[in-house]
Design a protein around this motif. Structure first.
Motif, mmCIF file in Angstrom:
data_model
loop_
_atom_site.group_PDB
_atom_site.id
_atom_site.type_symbol
_atom_site.label_atom_id
_atom_site.label_comp_id
_atom_site.label_asym_id
_atom_site.label_seq_id
_atom_site.Cartn_x
_atom_site.Cartn_y
_atom_site.Cartn_z
ATOM 1 N N UNK A 100 19.761 -0.207 -3.806
ATOM 2 C CA UNK A 100 18.922 -1.152 -3.063
ATOM 3 C C UNK A 100 17.451 -0.891 -3.380
ATOM 4 N N UNK A 101 17.064 0.383 -3.371
ATOM 5 C CA UNK A 101 15.682 0.746 -3.677
ATOM 6 C C UNK A 101 15.311 0.314 -5.092
ATOM 7 N N UNK A 102 16.176 0.565 -6.046
ATOM 8 C CA UNK A 102 15.903 0.197 -7.448
ATOM 9 C C UNK A 102 15.755 -1.319 -7.571
ATOM 10 N N UNK A 103 16.653 -2.079 -6.943
ATOM 11 C CA UNK A 103 16.559 -3.540 -6.986
ATOM 12 C C UNK A 103 15.241 -4.017 -6.360
ATOM 13 N N UNK A 104 14.870 -3.400 -5.249
ATOM 14 C CA UNK A 104 13.626 -3.792 -4.561
ATOM 15 C C UNK A 104 12.412 -3.492 -5.449
ATOM 16 N N UNK A 105 12.389 -2.344 -6.056
ATOM 17 C CA UNK A 105 11.255 -1.979 -6.913
ATOM 18 C C UNK A 105 11.221 -2.823 -8.180
ATOM 19 N N UNK A 106 12.381 -3.120 -8.731
ATOM 20 C CA UNK A 106 12.438 -3.964 -9.929
ATOM 21 C C UNK A 106 11.990 -5.396 -9.626
ATOM 22 N N UNK A 107 12.105 -5.800 -8.369
ATOM 23 C CA UNK A 107 11.714 -7.157 -7.989
ATOM 24 C C UNK A 107 10.194 -7.345 -8.013
ATOM 25 N N UNK A 108 9.461 -6.246 -7.940
ATOM 26 C CA UNK A 108 7.998 -6.332 -7.972
ATOM 27 C C UNK A 108 7.560 -6.657 -9.390
ATOM 28 N N UNK A 109 6.889 -7.766 -9.545
ATOM 29 C CA UNK A 109 6.460 -8.209 -10.881
ATOM 30 C C UNK A 109 5.015 -7.912 -11.136
ATOM 31 N N UNK A 150 8.851 18.392 -14.803
ATOM 32 C CA UNK A 150 8.944 16.968 -14.469
ATOM 33 C C UNK A 150 10.291 16.695 -13.812
ATOM 34 N N UNK A 151 11.340 17.248 -14.374
ATOM 35 C CA UNK A 151 12.676 17.054 -13.815
ATOM 36 C C UNK A 151 12.746 17.593 -12.388
ATOM 37 N N UNK A 152 12.156 18.750 -12.146
ATOM 38 C CA UNK A 152 12.176 19.345 -10.803
ATOM 39 C C UNK A 152 11.432 18.454 -9.802
ATOM 40 N N UNK A 153 10.287 17.922 -10.211
ATOM 41 C CA UNK A 153 9.529 17.031 -9.321
ATOM 42 C C UNK A 153 10.339 15.775 -9.035
ATOM 43 N N UNK A 154 10.919 15.186 -10.058
ATOM 44 C CA UNK A 154 11.694 13.956 -9.869
ATOM 45 C C UNK A 154 12.936 14.191 -9.019
ATOM 46 N N UNK A 155 13.555 15.360 -9.158
ATOM 47 C CA UNK A 155 14.705 15.694 -8.308
ATOM 48 C C UNK A 155 14.261 15.851 -6.855
ATOM 49 N N UNK A 156 13.089 16.447 -6.649
ATOM 50 C CA UNK A 156 12.571 16.598 -5.285
ATOM 51 C C UNK A 156 12.286 15.238 -4.666
ATOM 52 N N UNK A 157 11.714 14.336 -5.439
ATOM 53 C CA UNK A 157 11.445 12.981 -4.949
ATOM 54 C C UNK A 157 12.763 12.284 -4.621
ATOM 55 N N UNK A 158 13.743 12.419 -5.482
ATOM 56 C CA UNK A 158 15.048 11.805 -5.235
ATOM 57 C C UNK A 158 15.661 12.357 -3.953
ATOM 58 N N UNK A 209 14.009 13.502 -1.387
ATOM 59 C CA UNK A 209 13.251 12.932 -0.275
ATOM 60 C C UNK A 209 13.686 11.499 0.023
ATOM 61 N N UNK A 210 14.164 10.799 -0.989
ATOM 62 C CA UNK A 210 14.601 9.408 -0.825
ATOM 63 C C UNK A 210 16.115 9.292 -0.641
ATOM 64 N N UNK A 211 16.784 10.405 -0.444
ATOM 65 C CA UNK A 211 18.248 10.420 -0.390
ATOM 66 C C UNK A 211 18.815 9.528 0.710
ATOM 67 N N UNK A 212 18.064 9.330 1.782
ATOM 68 C CA UNK A 212 18.564 8.503 2.887
ATOM 69 C C UNK A 212 18.561 7.019 2.542
ATOM 70 N N UNK A 225 0.827 -1.210 0.000
ATOM 71 C CA UNK A 225 0.000 0.000 0.000
ATOM 72 C C UNK A 225 0.859 1.258 0.000
ATOM 73 N N UNK A 226 1.965 1.225 0.717
ATOM 74 C CA UNK A 226 2.864 2.384 0.732
ATOM 75 C C UNK A 226 3.402 2.658 -0.672
ATOM 76 N N UNK A 227 3.745 1.594 -1.403
ATOM 77 C CA UNK A 227 4.218 1.765 -2.781
ATOM 78 C C UNK A 227 3.134 2.370 -3.663
ATOM 79 N N UNK A 228 1.926 1.840 -3.541
ATOM 80 C CA UNK A 228 0.813 2.353 -4.347
ATOM 81 C C UNK A 228 0.564 3.822 -4.027
ATOM 82 N N UNK A 229 0.500 4.146 -2.751
ATOM 83 C CA UNK A 229 0.234 5.525 -2.360
ATOM 84 C C UNK A 229 1.380 6.455 -2.749
ATOM 85 N N UNK A 230 2.613 5.996 -2.605
ATOM 86 C CA UNK A 230 3.752 6.825 -3.007
ATOM 87 C C UNK A 230 3.694 7.101 -4.504
ATOM 88 N N UNK A 231 3.386 6.080 -5.286
ATOM 89 C CA UNK A 231 3.256 6.266 -6.731
ATOM 90 C C UNK A 231 2.169 7.268 -7.072
#
Length: 152
Positions: free
Chosen positions: A143-152, A125-133, A135-138, A25-31
């Motif tokens: 690891x995050x990319x691998x985890x998200x790519x694992x979702x099929x 779009x670039x500004x929004x994506x940079x802001x999201x990045x 926010x996820x800097x920590x 649910x966190x993934x869905x809501x974050x998206x």
């Protein structure tokens, strides 16, 4: 038996916990929140996410493409693309041209205004994506990319 136990025997999964659902649910809501931020930013240049995506394809192709090809590149059905191109055309961002080799086929080509609006949208779009990045800097991005790519 408690639903939240780690090895519930009545569940189709080997391992079940509320944490799994929380993460999903966190993934869905974050998206959805990221999408809402993108839509809000693009509204500032009178675009939607769908319009910007279509313009991105047309600008990248840098030549007229058939509506079928546009639909394929956007993984969308042809009827939706027809309506989207109708709206883009009404806004003066795209124009339709006949295919000289096939009288039944119609191609879409981006206009000068479409290129300008796309460029303005791309900056937002670039500004929004940079802001999201940021926010996820920590979080370790690999690891995050691998985890998200694992979702099929």
């Amino acid at each position: 038996m408690s639903i939240g136990l780690a090895l519930d025997s009545d569940r189709p999964r080997l391992y079940y916990s509320y944490m799994n659902d929380s993460i999903a649910f966190a993934l869905v809501h974050a998206g959805r929140r990221v999408e809402a931020r993108l839509e809000e930013a693009l509204a500032g240049v009178k675009l939607s996410g769908a319009k910007h995506a279509a313009l991105s394809v047309l600008v990248t192709q840098d030549q007229p493409i058939s509506l079928s090809e546009l639909a394929e590149k956007l993984t969308c059905v042809r009827s939706n693309i027809t309506q989207l191109v109708d709206r883009l055309e009404a806004d003066g961002l795209v124009k339709r041209i006949d295919d000289p080799a096939d009288r039944r086929a119609v191609h879409a080509v981006v206009t000068r205004l479409g290129r300008e609006r796309h460029a303005a949208g791309a900056k937002l779009v670039s500004a929004v994506l940079q802001a999201v990045a940021k926010e996820l800097a920590a979080v370790d991005p690999k690891v995050l990319k691998r985890a998200l790519d694992a979702v099929q």
